[in-house]
Design an enzyme around this catalytic site. Sequence first.
Site, PDB file in Angstrom:
ATOM      1  N   ASP A  91       0.879  -1.177   0.000  1.00 49.02           N
ATOM      2  CA  ASP A  91       0.000   0.000   0.000  1.00 49.02           C
ATOM      3  C   ASP A  91       0.911   1.221   0.000  1.00 49.02           C
ATOM      4  OD1 ASP A  91      -1.967   1.910   0.492  1.00 49.02           O
ATOM      5  OD2 ASP A  91      -2.630   1.039   2.393  1.00 49.02           O
ATOM      6  N   HIS A 153      -1.768   1.546   9.296  1.00 47.22           N
ATOM      7  CA  HIS A 153      -2.465   0.327   9.690  1.00 47.22           C
ATOM      8  C   HIS A 153      -1.632  -0.909   9.428  1.00 47.22           C
ATOM      9  CE1 HIS A 153      -3.325  -0.050   5.308  1.00 47.22           C
ATOM     10  NE2 HIS A 153      -3.311   1.263   5.392  1.00 47.22           N
ATOM     11  N   HIS A 161      -6.866  -3.438   6.524  1.00 44.38           N
ATOM     12  CA  HIS A 161      -6.799  -2.791   7.832  1.00 44.38           C
ATOM     13  C   HIS A 161      -7.055  -3.862   8.876  1.00 44.38           C
ATOM     14  CE1 HIS A 161      -6.996   1.587   6.504  1.00 44.38           C
ATOM     15  NE2 HIS A 161      -7.041   0.890   5.385  1.00 44.38           N
ATOM     16  N   GLU A 277       2.885   7.649   1.642  1.00 46.87           N
ATOM     17  CA  GLU A 277       2.685   6.330   2.263  1.00 46.87           C
ATOM     18  C   GLU A 277       3.657   5.287   1.725  1.00 46.87           C
ATOM     19  OE1 GLU A 277      -1.217   4.594   1.598  1.00 46.87           O
ATOM     20  OE2 GLU A 277      -0.972   3.221   3.309  1.00 46.87           O
TER      21      GLU A 277
HETATM   22 MN    MN Z   1      -2.927   3.748   0.728  1.00 44.82          MN
HETATM   23 MN    MN Z   2      -3.052   2.640   3.739  1.00 41.81          MN
END
Ligand code: MN
Ligand code: MN
Length: 294
Positions: A91, A153, A161, A277
């Site tokens: 992610d 997360h 998540h 991220e």
């Molecule tokens: Mn993301």
């Molecule tokens: Mn994320």
Amino acid sequence: MNKEKILKAGKIAKQIRKFAKSLIKKDMPLLEIANKIEDKITELGGKPAFPTNLSINDIAAHYTPSHDDETLAHGLLKVDFGIHVDGWAADTAFSLDLEDSEQNKKLIEAAEKALEKAIETIKQGTTTSEIGKQINKIIESYDFSPIINLSGHEMKQHELHAGLTIPNFDDNKNISINKGLYAIEPFATPGNGKVYDGKPSGIYMLINEKNVRSPIARDILNHIIQEYQTLPFCSRWLVKTFGTKALFGLKQLEDNGNLHHFQQLVETSHNKVAQAEHTVLISDEKIVTTNQIY
Ligand code: MN
Ligand code: MN
């Protein structure tokens, strides 16, 4: 955890970051950007772990183009995408300034520096609050605020998540980091530092497989169970497979309690938001899976 699959997903994510950065130009349709990113993920041997989020300005997250979306890329654009290999996800996100704004550039730098610091801080035995504290400190040093009700997360197989959350400020929970797969995602804004639930996003997740009467809804439900399991998907993907009647089926599945429908997340004071991220694997060593050196 399956390290090989985690690293494979991460390696594709790094390639997609590069691909997307060279692809995206001001005024390109978001629909074209999302389709090209997702097609490239498949071409490289992964699958999208969730619909590509292309959120502009005060929309912090959860904007994905609909099948007939006409929005053009502009302003402060967050590009957030995921790759999964057999449910193991990478992610990652970056932000682009498409209007040559000093403030946008500063917001992007604040989010990126905060992410760098968080990656440096995370290790077995440190706490989630300590990571949040460091993120907050960097973002405040730019005179911005982190978004406090969005967080990083932990991820598990087929679960984006799961387990721990990694706050973007010191939440005093002091939960210890153990071995695991974590997404860290600081958001910086000159605004209040909070988001609210805006319009429905067209992004959904399966929450219950219970039976539904309508045949089209049932076909779509079976397709979701097969293709996406408990990972998020969007109406645009289903329109590709079933045509626009998918929209009707999705509504029925939502009303029947089979699906959770995510909402767009909008900054409360309507100020711009930048995001950065990466995904980090904490095992005997620390590997930033979405920024591997190979
Ligand atoms: Mn993301
Ligand atoms: Mn994320």
